[in-house]
Design an enzyme around this catalytic site. Structure first.
Site, PDB file in Angstrom:
ATOM      1  N   ARG A  12       0.799  -1.216   0.000  1.00  0.00           N
ATOM      2  CA  ARG A  12       0.000   0.000   0.000  1.00  0.00           C
ATOM      3  C   ARG A  12       0.842   1.281   0.000  1.00  0.00           C
ATOM      4  O   ARG A  12       0.728   2.111  -0.886  1.00  0.00           O
ATOM      5  CB  ARG A  12      -0.925   0.042   1.237  1.00  0.00           C
ATOM      6  CG  ARG A  12      -1.979  -1.019   1.354  1.00  0.00           C
ATOM      7  CD  ARG A  12      -3.139  -0.860   0.392  1.00  0.00           C
ATOM      8  NE  ARG A  12      -3.921   0.341   0.582  1.00  0.00           N
ATOM      9  CZ  ARG A  12      -5.001   0.440   1.344  1.00  0.00           C
ATOM     10  NH1 ARG A  12      -5.408  -0.582   2.058  1.00  0.00           N
ATOM     11  NH2 ARG A  12      -5.685   1.551   1.396  1.00  0.00           N
ATOM     12  N   HIS A  43      -7.352  -3.185  -7.777  1.00  0.00           N
ATOM     13  CA  HIS A  43      -7.129  -2.493  -6.496  1.00  0.00           C
ATOM     14  C   HIS A  43      -8.428  -2.370  -5.705  1.00  0.00           C
ATOM     15  O   HIS A  43      -9.094  -1.328  -5.750  1.00  0.00           O
ATOM     16  CB  HIS A  43      -6.535  -1.103  -6.769  1.00  0.00           C
ATOM     17  CG  HIS A  43      -5.872  -0.482  -5.573  1.00  0.00           C
ATOM     18  ND1 HIS A  43      -4.645  -0.881  -5.111  1.00  0.00           N
ATOM     19  CD2 HIS A  43      -6.281   0.510  -4.740  1.00  0.00           C
ATOM     20  CE1 HIS A  43      -4.311  -0.160  -4.055  1.00  0.00           C
ATOM     21  NE2 HIS A  43      -5.293   0.689  -3.808  1.00  0.00           N
ATOM     22  N   TYR A  96     -16.448  14.321 -13.429  1.00  0.00           N
ATOM     23  CA  TYR A  96     -16.278  15.503 -14.273  1.00  0.00           C
ATOM     24  C   TYR A  96     -14.932  15.523 -14.991  1.00  0.00           C
ATOM     25  O   TYR A  96     -14.817  16.086 -16.070  1.00  0.00           O
ATOM     26  CB  TYR A  96     -16.402  16.787 -13.433  1.00  0.00           C
ATOM     27  CG  TYR A  96     -17.726  16.927 -12.733  1.00  0.00           C
ATOM     28  CD1 TYR A  96     -18.917  16.975 -13.446  1.00  0.00           C
ATOM     29  CD2 TYR A  96     -17.797  17.010 -11.344  1.00  0.00           C
ATOM     30  CE1 TYR A  96     -20.139  17.107 -12.799  1.00  0.00           C
ATOM     31  CE2 TYR A  96     -19.015  17.143 -10.687  1.00  0.00           C
ATOM     32  CZ  TYR A  96     -20.177  17.181 -11.419  1.00  0.00           C
ATOM     33  OH  TYR A  96     -21.382  17.300 -10.787  1.00  0.00           O
TER      34      TYR A  96
END
Length: 749
Positions: A31, A77, A121
């Site tokens: 991680r 993931h 967006y």
């Protein structure tokens, strides 16, 4: 037959220890920490690979980030979309990365701390640098792939990055019990250092620093402790001091303005806003009177923070003040921790380059072994086709005489002629001598007739010659260290030529900023605080002119020195200290500031009992009285502390501090309760205790009664107080012993 379930007995502490270590290693390796080979964390690697798999290349249209995040989360993931999107955003921010890995389209945040727009967006695609330097040769078996979390897909264990990305783009991450913080570096300098190491692997860190001058932050700035860099790069740990770049501009009328054009890397985000607030605070507290105005004129073109100065301002001293009192000079903590050979390791500059070069040789070896195998296959086919062209008539006769492809293949490979009809015995005898390989036979059977044209045969021979040259070249690269090193260095040179840029951060040895604060002229002031908690100070002459109004309108009036401190005692038994300089000093009718703003006191949680001057208190005894009737004297020296808040006294459960007063031995104490009991006794009867003590009982209280007021007066002086509608003369009260019940007084006649 069902077997009985087995109960495995184990030590609970051992089980917890093993589970925690497994969790910690998962966070560290999978991680938070980057791999030294490609300089990427797993989430970054998976995101880039997913974009590559989706075909979102630099020369193709942008795709919605939501699509990229969703695909990455579903395939590789499974840790939540926010972490994936944050990693994607950071890889697209040119003010955080030395070389951006993602080309973002839309609002991807700003250097001033504005967050990126929602992933629905924004759009993104790979940059050319990422595609050519980080993801090239994936089809040449250069890296290992492993199963994803549910074993339905394959994902790369490392990306074939051609440059030391760990140095170029740096890294930041917090794992369990460890953290990494690696600054960004200049691509061209790092490539030169790699080449120098490849030419001489015994090179020292000091010699490598001829090429890598120091960190190169995307925000520019100036590294001012150049002499410390050698130790940092040798050990992988240390502190880098960075300053913003400040320029002086001349204005009309002899005025000047300071313009900050580059900021320290650590100021990215909310640091700019904090810097502006810190400068405003310096002006408000009158640490400097040289700054007339401050404005942030930053735009897409770059940082531009303007400080307008008054005429005749000391520019150099002001610069030093900004370095000392704000984050315009800051420290970047270096801890070059990365995953190397499957475990976390703190690495120096040379060690990182060493791991990178080893990785490049591994990539090159696997790449050229794959290319060599392909060229050898091609050569085998070409040799078969050339040989077939020489005996094309015989091959046509075999094909026409065969009943099946199987028979034709058997004849071409093993010379089996049993099931084939030949025109002559000579042809049959010649066919029996054929010994093409399986691959050659397949190519011959699939060969098109146009390949028999003379020019095509000539082109085939030339192509075969080129294939033999390629085989010789690849074998030379694989068998010769210098040849392989030369190929790697050629690729590095091409990368530097296309993507290299000038250094942004200057590296030098600068003198430590020395700021001479203007000495504050010590003078007496009067502290005023109204019943709403607004406090300020005024000049004694102003107070004297408005004494009547000041005393009536303000709850606390204290004479003190402007360089001193005030002690605020509260009903919770705490003492808060306030620097007098933190309070505004002005006109009598100025409103002031809430005392909450300049101390740890909270008006919503506690009530003020007394405010006094810390210096005057040093030579006094303080009388503490609580609602439950506990009383004690404390030496004022015990409150001469540096902490802003301390426990001034110990309180019993449910008790509250009612009064703190300066007391002398020849005074008398009068305790008044809520139910109207008055008890008078000499102050000498109150024992002196430490501030951490509860004290002794001053009055015996009736049920549901409590101490409300404490009065001090001198023997022989007439002192009157109001109690309800009645006036009580304190010196006429009968003197009793401490710990009595007192005398009951009625509120009306």
């Amino acid at each position: 037959m069902n077997s009985e379930p087995q109960i495995i007995r184990t030590e609970y502490s051992e089980l917890m220890k093993k589970s925690y270590i497994d969790y910690a290693m998962s966070v560290i390796i999978s991680r938070a920490l980057p791999d030294v080979r490609d300089g990427l964390k797993p989430v970054q690697r998976r995101t880039l690979y997913d974009m590559y798999e989706l075909g979102i290349r630099y020369d193709r249209p942008y795709r919605k980030c939501a699509r990229i995040v969703g695909d990455t989360m579903g395939k590789y993931h499974p840790h939540g979309d926010s972490s994936i999107y944050e990693a994607l955003v950071v890889m697209a921010q040119d003010f955080k990365k030395g070389m951006v890995l993602v080309d973002g389209h839309g609002n991807f945040g700003s250097i001033e701390g504005d967050g990126a727009a929602a992933m629905r967006y924004t759009e993104a695609r790979l940059t050319k640098f990422t595609q050519e330097i980080c993801l090239a040769d994936l089809d040449k078996n250069v890296i290992d792939f492993g199963p994803n979390f549910d074993e339905t897909e394959k994902e790369p264990l490392v990306l074939p990055v051609r440059v030391p990305n760990l140095l170029v783009n740096g890294a930041e991450g917090i794992a369990v019990g460890m953290a990494t913080s690696i600054p960004t570096h200049n691509l061209g300098e790092v490539i030169d250092a790699v080449k120098a190491y490849m030419k001489n692997d015994a090179i020292s860190t000091k010699q490598l620093m001829r090429y890598v001058k120091g960190p190169d932050f995307p925000t520019g700035g100036i590294v001012v402790n150049k002499d410390d860099l050698l130790n940092i790069y040798e050990t992988g740990q240390g502190k880098i001091k960075i300053r913003g770049k400040v320029e002086t501009e001349e204005l009309k009328g002899g005025k000047k303005q300071l313009v900050i054009t580059e900021i320290p890397y650590t100021m990215i985000g909310s640091g700019i806003g904090k810097f502006l607030n810190d400068v405003c605070a310096l002006v408000e507290s009158k640490k400097t009177t040289d700054i007339v105005d401050i404005s942030n004129q930053s735009s897409k073109e770059g940082i531009r923070i303007v400080l307008e100065l008054k005429k005749g301002a000391d520019v150099e001293n002001l610069k030093n003040m900004l370095y000392k009192k704000t984050r315009l000079e800051d420290t970047f903590g270096v801890n070059m921790l990365a995953v190397a050979d499957g475990r976390p390791e703190t690495l120096g500059l040379k060690k990182i380059i060493e791991y990178h070069v080893d990785f490049q040789f591994e990539l090159a070896t696997r790449k050229y072994k794959t290319l060599l195998a392909k060229e050898q296959e091609k050569s085998e086919v070409q040799e078969g086709l050339i040989k077939a062209c020489d005996v094309i008539d015989l091959i046509i006769e075999i094909l026409r005489g065969s009943k099946s492809v199987k028979d034709a293949r058997a004849c071409l490979v093993n010379g089996v002629t049993d099931n084939i009809r030949f025109k002559s015995a000579i042809s049959k005898k010649m066919a029996a001598l054929l010994r093409f390989t399986e691959r050659q036979a397949t190519a011959i059977l699939e060969m098109r007739l146009y390949r028999l044209i003379g020019l095509e045969i000539e082109a085939l021979r030339m192509e075969h010659e080129q294939t033999l040259k390629n085989i010789a070249r690849y074998e030379d690269i694989l068998n010769n260290y210098d040849s392989m090193a030369g190929v790697i260095m050629e690729e590095l040179d091409a990368c530097k030529k296309e993507y290299g840029r000038k250094r942004r951060t200057a590296v030098e040895n600068a003198e430590e900023a020395v700021f001479e604060e203007k000495k504050i002229e010590e003078q007496e002031v009067v502290f005023l605080m109204d019943r709403f908690g607004y406090a300020r100070t005024v000049d004694p002459s102003v107070y004297e002119r408005n004494k009547e109004a000041a005393d009536s309108e303000n709850k606390y009036v204290v004479s003190c020195m402007n360089t001193g401190k005030l002690c605020v005692f509260t009903d919770t038994g705490k003492m808060h200290q306030v620097r007098v300089l933190d309070l505004p000093c002005g006109k009598f009718r100025d409103k002031g500031v809430p005392i909450d703003n300049v101390s740890n006191y909270s008006s919503s949680e506690e009530q003020i009992v007394m405010i006094c001057d810390a210096e005057q208190m040093r030579y006094s005894r303080l009388l503490f009285t609580t609602a439950q009737g506990m009383i004690k004297k404390v030496d004022g020296k015990e409150f001469q502390v540096s902490k802003r808040t301390i426990a001034a006294t110990k309180l019993q459960e449910g008790d509250a501090l009612v009064c703190v007063k300066v007391v002398t031995e020849n005074q008398h104490v009068v305790l008044q309760t809520a139910n109207g009991y008055f008890l008078r006794f000499p102050a000498a009867e109150v024992p002196e205790k430490k501030k951490a003590a509860v004290g002794v009982r001053g009055i015996r209280l009736q049920k549901k009664d409590k101490v409300e007021h404490v009065y001090l007066f001198q023997e022989g002086t007439e002192t009157k107080v109001s109690y309800g509608k009645k006036t009580v003369t304190l010196n006429r009260l009968k003197t009793a012993k401490r710990d009595g019940t007192g005398t009951k007084n009625r509120q009306s006649d």
